[in-house]
Design a protein around this motif. Structure first.
Motif, PDB file in Angstrom:
ATOM      1  N   TYR A  33      57.296  42.471  36.735  1.00 14.74           N
ATOM      2  CA  TYR A  33      56.046  42.929  37.264  1.00 14.74           C
ATOM      3  C   TYR A  33      56.060  43.675  38.331  1.00 14.74           C
ATOM      4  N   HIS A  34      54.884  44.329  38.669  1.00 11.40           N
ATOM      5  CA  HIS A  34      54.773  45.488  39.542  1.00 11.40           C
ATOM      6  C   HIS A  34      55.332  44.845  41.110  1.00 11.40           C
ATOM      7  N   ALA A  35      55.740  45.793  41.820  1.00 10.72           N
ATOM      8  CA  ALA A  35      55.909  45.508  43.338  1.00 10.72           C
ATOM      9  C   ALA A  35      54.824  44.884  43.884  1.00 10.72           C
ATOM     10  N   ARG A  36      53.680  45.691  43.883  1.00 12.97           N
ATOM     11  CA  ARG A  36      52.460  45.342  44.473  1.00 12.97           C
ATOM     12  C   ARG A  36      51.362  44.866  44.154  1.00 12.97           C
ATOM     13  N   GLY A  37      51.002  45.000  42.944  1.00 12.20           N
ATOM     14  CA  GLY A  37      50.169  44.352  42.131  1.00 12.20           C
ATOM     15  C   GLY A  37      48.517  44.801  42.566  1.00 12.20           C
ATOM     16  N   ASN A  38      48.198  45.830  42.712  1.00  8.10           N
ATOM     17  CA  ASN A  38      46.869  46.202  43.201  1.00  8.10           C
ATOM     18  C   ASN A  38      45.948  46.293  41.809  1.00  8.10           C
ATOM     19  N   PRO A  39      44.647  45.473  41.513  1.00  9.89           N
ATOM     20  CA  PRO A  39      44.092  45.353  40.360  1.00  9.89           C
ATOM     21  C   PRO A  39      43.333  46.383  40.086  1.00  9.89           C
ATOM     22  N   TRP A  40      42.846  47.055  41.203  1.00  8.85           N
ATOM     23  CA  TRP A  40      42.004  48.306  40.839  1.00  8.85           C
ATOM     24  C   TRP A  40      42.894  49.548  40.498  1.00  8.85           C
ATOM     25  N   GLU A  41      44.241  49.531  40.492  1.00 10.78           N
ATOM     26  CA  GLU A  41      45.234  50.546  40.021  1.00 10.78           C
ATOM     27  C   GLU A  41      45.641  50.087  38.833  1.00 10.78           C
ATOM     28  N   GLU A 100      46.920  21.595  41.087  1.00 12.08           N
ATOM     29  CA  GLU A 100      47.123  22.584  39.768  1.00 12.08           C
ATOM     30  C   GLU A 100      46.869  24.100  40.328  1.00 12.08           C
ATOM     31  N   HIS A 101      45.932  24.298  41.485  1.00 12.83           N
ATOM     32  CA  HIS A 101      45.561  25.462  42.027  1.00 12.83           C
ATOM     33  C   HIS A 101      46.180  25.697  43.288  1.00 12.83           C
ATOM     34  N   GLY A 102      47.271  25.047  43.665  1.00 12.42           N
ATOM     35  CA  GLY A 102      48.213  25.414  44.665  1.00 12.42           C
ATOM     36  C   GLY A 102      48.044  24.453  45.971  1.00 12.42           C
ATOM     37  N   GLY A 103      47.262  23.278  45.873  1.00 12.41           N
ATOM     38  CA  GLY A 103      47.062  22.625  46.863  1.00 12.41           C
ATOM     39  C   GLY A 103      48.291  21.453  47.207  1.00 12.41           C
ATOM     40  N   PRO A 104      48.703  21.192  48.170  1.00  9.69           N
ATOM     41  CA  PRO A 104      47.437  21.119  49.308  1.00  9.69           C
ATOM     42  C   PRO A 104      47.123  22.325  50.138  1.00  9.69           C
ATOM     43  N   ALA A 105      48.106  23.382  50.086  1.00  3.69           N
ATOM     44  CA  ALA A 105      47.878  24.620  50.465  1.00  3.69           C
ATOM     45  C   ALA A 105      48.502  25.974  49.654  1.00  3.69           C
ATOM     46  N   ARG A 106      47.758  27.116  49.695  1.00  3.50           N
ATOM     47  CA  ARG A 106      48.463  28.216  48.962  1.00  3.50           C
ATOM     48  C   ARG A 106      48.147  29.384  49.961  1.00  3.50           C
ATOM     49  N   LEU A 107      49.071  30.613  49.708  1.00  7.97           N
ATOM     50  CA  LEU A 107      48.779  31.752  50.121  1.00  7.97           C
ATOM     51  C   LEU A 107      47.582  32.390  49.275  1.00  7.97           C
ATOM     52  N   LEU A 108      46.692  33.047  50.058  1.00 12.89           N
ATOM     53  CA  LEU A 108      45.757  33.781  49.633  1.00 12.89           C
ATOM     54  C   LEU A 108      45.707  35.223  49.827  1.00 12.89           C
ATOM     55  N   VAL A 109      45.987  36.129  49.040  1.00 12.48           N
ATOM     56  CA  VAL A 109      45.903  37.457  49.197  1.00 12.48           C
ATOM     57  C   VAL A 109      44.986  38.027  48.140  1.00 12.48           C
ATOM     58  N   PRO A 110      43.687  38.007  48.327  1.00  9.92           N
ATOM     59  CA  PRO A 110      42.572  38.291  47.261  1.00  9.92           C
ATOM     60  C   PRO A 110      42.445  39.815  46.787  1.00  9.92           C
ATOM     61  N   HIS A 111      42.962  40.626  47.383  1.00  9.88           N
ATOM     62  CA  HIS A 111      42.692  42.024  47.163  1.00  9.88           C
ATOM     63  C   HIS A 111      43.932  42.521  46.318  1.00  9.88           C
ATOM     64  N   LEU A 112      44.996  41.454  45.805  1.00  9.89           N
ATOM     65  CA  LEU A 112      46.003  41.873  44.755  1.00  9.89           C
ATOM     66  C   LEU A 112      45.963  40.899  43.851  1.00  9.89           C
ATOM     67  N   TYR A 113      46.567  41.013  42.762  1.00  8.71           N
ATOM     68  CA  TYR A 113      46.638  40.300  41.531  1.00  8.71           C
ATOM     69  C   TYR A 113      47.240  38.682  42.053  1.00  8.71           C
ATOM     70  N   PHE A 114      46.724  37.934  41.548  1.00 11.19           N
ATOM     71  CA  PHE A 114      46.933  36.360  42.124  1.00 11.19           C
ATOM     72  C   PHE A 114      48.008  35.772  41.961  1.00 11.19           C
ATOM     73  N   TRP A 115      49.093  36.445  41.194  1.00  9.63           N
ATOM     74  CA  TRP A 115      50.550  35.904  41.463  1.00  9.63           C
ATOM     75  C   TRP A 115      51.306  36.166  42.615  1.00  9.63           C
ATOM     76  N   LYS A 116      50.449  37.148  43.529  1.00 12.75           N
ATOM     77  CA  LYS A 116      50.873  37.187  44.696  1.00 12.75           C
ATOM     78  C   LYS A 116      50.475  36.107  45.727  1.00 12.75           C
ATOM     79  N   SER A 117      49.373  35.282  45.327  1.00 11.43           N
ATOM     80  CA  SER A 117      48.942  34.422  46.330  1.00 11.43           C
ATOM     81  C   SER A 117      49.640  33.046  45.813  1.00 11.43           C
ATOM     82  N   ALA A 118      50.844  32.976  46.396  1.00 14.81           N
ATOM     83  CA  ALA A 118      51.792  31.898  46.039  1.00 14.81           C
ATOM     84  C   ALA A 118      51.119  30.577  46.101  1.00 14.81           C
TER      85      ALA A 118
END
Length: 201
Positions: A186-194, A146-164
């Motif tokens: 949704y935004h093209a990049r997804g920076n949480p801090w902005e 349910e969290h993307g296993g067996p493997a997911r992309l992880l891009v933690p500095h962006l909103y999590f929809w980017k971590s496919a």
């Protein structure tokens, strides 16, 4: 997953480690997916990188695990306003895969795609330089389906929809090509801090 600008999950608590508009989810990890969770075993899983690269390449589960292991310890942030602090993922840095395929100098973006058909776009700069992983463990245990296993992309500095979730591959491009949520507002990049949640933010 339906998300609106008026989403409110919990009362906000002032925390300088939280990006604007986020709350601390604590021990919770909400399950939010655009698709039905697939029944995908490690033996069926594969990962491919192609497009504007010198040598397109595919990895099986065992071949990916043979690459140098890498760990991310830090925070993650979802566009639906929750954040989790001090999480630990293990897998392989995306740099290890890209060093094999060698992107062309003209490459600027990637489209990540899942075994389910989900897509999301990212600048190449956001998935290189130790900023992204193919992750198959969470807190020392195999990543659950349910969290993307067996493997997911992880891009933690962006909103999590980017971590496919259920990652299947990357197409390397010389232009931006919107993915599923980007085509739906949704935004093209997804920076949480902005607070780049939606197109136009």
């Amino acid at each position: 997953m339906n998300v609106t600008r008026g989403f409110t999950g919990r009362a906000r608590v002032r925390n300088d480690a939280l990006p604007p508009g986020q709350y601390d989810a604590g021990d919770d990890w909400p399950v939010l997916s655009a698709e039905v969770t697939p029944e995908l075993t490690p033996a069926e899983w594969s990962f491919r990188v192609d497009g504007l690269v010198e040598e397109p390449h595919s990895w099986s589960w065992d071949e990916a695990h043979a690459l140098p292991s890498s760990v991310y310890e830090g925070d993650i942030h979802c566009v639906t306003s929750w954040s989790k602090f001090g999480v630990r993922f293990a897998g392989v840095s995306l740099d290890s895969f890209l060093s094999v395929v060698r992107p062309h100098v003209s490459a600027t973006h990637v489209v990540a795609y899942s075994h389910t058909g989900y897509t999301t776009n990212l600048p190449l700069a956001d998935v290189t330089g130790g900023r992204a992983w193919i992750a198959w463990e969470y807190e020392g245990r195999p990543l659950s389906p349910e969290h993307g296993g067996p493997a997911r992309l992880l891009v933690p500095h962006l909103y999590f929809w980017k971590s496919a979730k259920w990652i299947a591959g990357l197409r390397v491009l010389d232009h931006e090509e919107p993915g599923f949520w980007e085509r739906n507002g949704y935004h093209a990049r997804g920076n949480p801090w902005e607070e780049q949640r939606y197109s136009g933010d």
